[in-house]
Design a protein around this motif. Sequence first.
Motif, PDB file in Angstrom:
ATOM      1  N   HIS A  18      47.922  26.072  32.353  1.00  0.00           N
ATOM      2  CA  HIS A  18      47.117  27.296  32.407  1.00  0.00           C
ATOM      3  C   HIS A  18      46.233  27.405  31.169  1.00  0.00           C
ATOM      4  CE1 HIS A  18      46.288  31.596  31.751  1.00  0.00           C
ATOM      5  NE2 HIS A  18      46.260  31.674  33.068  1.00  0.00           N
ATOM      6  N   ASN A  19      46.801  27.077  30.019  1.00  0.00           N
ATOM      7  CA  ASN A  19      46.050  27.192  28.773  1.00  0.00           C
ATOM      8  C   ASN A  19      44.891  26.200  28.712  1.00  0.00           C
ATOM      9  OD1 ASN A  19      45.795  28.453  26.175  1.00  0.00           O
ATOM     10  ND2 ASN A  19      46.495  26.546  25.263  1.00  0.00           N
ATOM     11  N   ASP A  22      43.213  26.631  33.573  1.00  0.00           N
ATOM     12  CA  ASP A  22      42.971  27.846  34.350  1.00  0.00           C
ATOM     13  C   ASP A  22      42.078  28.856  33.641  1.00  0.00           C
ATOM     14  OD1 ASP A  22      45.213  26.480  35.448  1.00  0.00           O
ATOM     15  OD2 ASP A  22      45.779  28.291  36.536  1.00  0.00           O
ATOM     16  N   ARG A  23      42.370  29.095  32.368  1.00  0.00           N
ATOM     17  CA  ARG A  23      41.634  30.165  31.672  1.00  0.00           C
ATOM     18  C   ARG A  23      40.165  29.820  31.489  1.00  0.00           C
ATOM     19  NH1 ARG A  23      41.645  29.953  25.795  1.00  0.00           N
ATOM     20  NH2 ARG A  23      42.398  27.934  25.048  1.00  0.00           N
ATOM     21  N   HIS A  24      39.820  28.538  31.652  1.00  0.00           N
ATOM     22  CA  HIS A  24      38.422  28.130  31.588  1.00  0.00           C
ATOM     23  C   HIS A  24      37.820  28.017  32.992  1.00  0.00           C
ATOM     24  CE1 HIS A  24      39.589  27.379  27.535  1.00  0.00           C
ATOM     25  NE2 HIS A  24      40.381  26.383  27.885  1.00  0.00           N
ATOM     26  N   GLY A  27      36.912  31.276  34.563  1.00  0.00           N
ATOM     27  CA  GLY A  27      35.976  32.071  33.770  1.00  0.00           C
ATOM     28  C   GLY A  27      34.605  31.429  33.695  1.00  0.00           C
ATOM     29  N   HIS A  53      40.797  21.908  37.771  1.00  0.00           N
ATOM     30  CA  HIS A  53      41.685  22.957  38.273  1.00  0.00           C
ATOM     31  C   HIS A  53      42.205  22.621  39.665  1.00  0.00           C
ATOM     32  CE1 HIS A  53      42.379  27.379  39.476  1.00  0.00           C
ATOM     33  NE2 HIS A  53      43.309  27.062  38.602  1.00  0.00           N
TER      34      HIS A  53
END
Length: 222
Positions: A18-19, A22-24, A27, A53
Motif C-alpha cells: 500500500h505504501n 496504492d497511495r500513488h 492519487g 497497482h
Amino acid sequence: MGRGWGEVVCGGKLNLSHNCVDRHALGARKDKVALLWEGEPGEVRRLTYGDLHEQVQRFANVLKGWGQAGRSGRHLYGMCPELAIALLACARIGAIHSVIFGGFAAHAIVDRVNDSQCVAVVTQDASYRRGGEVKLKKIVDEALEKCPSVKNVVVYRRSGSEIPMKAGRDIWWDEAMLTAGHECAPEWMDAEDPLYLLYTSGTTASRRAWFIRRVGMRYRPI
C-alpha cells in the motif's frame, strides 16, 4: 549477557505494498512512471503506478488462490519487472519472500529454499548475463528435485526458450494472471512482522539468513 531484541513502533500497522503503490496509484501519480526497466538485450518497459497497482493485485490473488497468504516463504529468481510485482504482491498478503541472485547455481537455491521451507518459486524461462542466455528454469528444476516443500512454480516467459513444465506444479505467469481477479485489499501487518529473508552469499563464511521487519523498509517515490 544475553542477546537483546529491540522493538519499535509496537502495535503499529502497515502494508508496504500500500505504501509503495496504492497511495500513488489512487492519487495524482497514477499515470506517472513507477518502474523503468531495460534488459540486457535492449528490452525497455515502463510501468506506471496504475499499471503496477493492477499487476500487484492480480499476482497477490494468484498466491491467495493457492492458499499461500501468511508467513510461508516464496523465493524469487530472475531480474525483470515481474520480480518487483511478485515481491510487492507477497508484501500485500503478508507473505515472506526472498530474492535469489540470478547467477546462483542449483545448490545455492536448494540451501535457501530448504532453509526457509519455501512453498513457491517465481522465475523466468531464461535471463541474459554478459551477452549469453541463462536457462533459469532449468536451474530451478534441478534444484527442486531436492526441495520437497515447493508446491508451485510460476514461470515468466521472457526469452521464449522451450522448457519443460511439470504438470500440477508449474504454470506460466501470463496464464496465472489471466484468470486472477484485479482487486486484492492489502493485509495490515504488525510493524514487527517479518517482510523478507535476506541471505548472506556464503562465499566467505557459512550462509546466514536475516529477517527484515516490515517497519524497517519504507519507501517514498522519486
